[in-house]
Motif scaffolding. Structure first.
Motif: not given
Ligand SMILES: [Zn+2]
Length: 202
Positions: A161-169
């Motif tokens: 989640a920490k990787i994916l959330k910053p790219i708007g997912l």
């Protein structure tokens, strides 16, 4: 002294490699094999080899398949499933658990393990890189983290989640009504259906 014939001991040792099979059960299985016809034993041996020779990772979702693309990914290709929603699971068996609910119409991604510092399983050792590539190269809207509600399952979900959330997912987590440490595979359809329906944003 143990008077068991050597070929029976050899065969038992293989059966004993299976999870949940102790040496005693392994021996029983070896003796049982003696009662099979030779044709049956040959088919058995062939089935063992076939598993190793034909099964590989699905190039898209990483589950085990004997096809170029697994059945679910094939259905997604022909528009029968939603390619923009990915449900992330630990093992191929977990796919079947979610499928049993008949609720989910998206696609899957199999990690083949969970991050575990204790067992020295680092993120590089499971199929996270493949997930990130997939998310980067496709138009994904939501990633549902359906790893088991254990320490490792939660840690893996948070890491991703920490990787994916910053790219708007949109990253969500199943709302398990399960006891702590309960696992997906053993959950009944109603519990899983609710867990999926009431999923929370991470
Ligand atoms: Zn697939």
């Amino acid at each position: 002294m143990d008077n068991t014939a050597l070929p029976l001991i050899k065969l038992s040792e293989y059966f004993a490699k299976y999870p949940g099979i102790g040496l005693k059960t392994a021996k029983r299985l070896a003796y049982q094999t003696l009662s099979f016809d030779i044709d049956e034993v040959e088919m058995f041996a062939k089935a063992l080899i076939e598993v190793k020779e034909t099964i590989h990772f699905c190039p898209v979702c990483q589950t085990f398949t004997d096809l170029d693309l697994c059945k679910i990914c094939t259905d997604a290709e022909i528009g029968k499933r939603n390619k923009q929603q990915i449900c992330v699971v630990e093992t191929p068996k977990d796919i079947n658990a979610v499928e049993r609910t008949a609720e989910y119409k998206g696609v899957y991604h199999v990690l083949h393990g969970l991050i575990s510092p204790l067992e020295k399983i680092t993120p590089e050792k499971i199929k996270i890189k493949e997930l990130l590539t997939r998310v980067r190269d496709n138009d994904i809207i939501e990633v549902i983290m359906a790893t088991n509600p254990t320490i490792e399952g939660d840690a893996t979900a948070l890491y991703i989640a920490k990787i994916l959330k910053p790219i708007g997912l949109k990253v969500t987590r199943l709302a398990f009504g399960l006891p702590i440490g309960g696992i997906l595979e053993q959950a009944d359809e109603v519990t899983l259906f609710k867990a999926l329906e009431n999923r929370n944003e991470l």
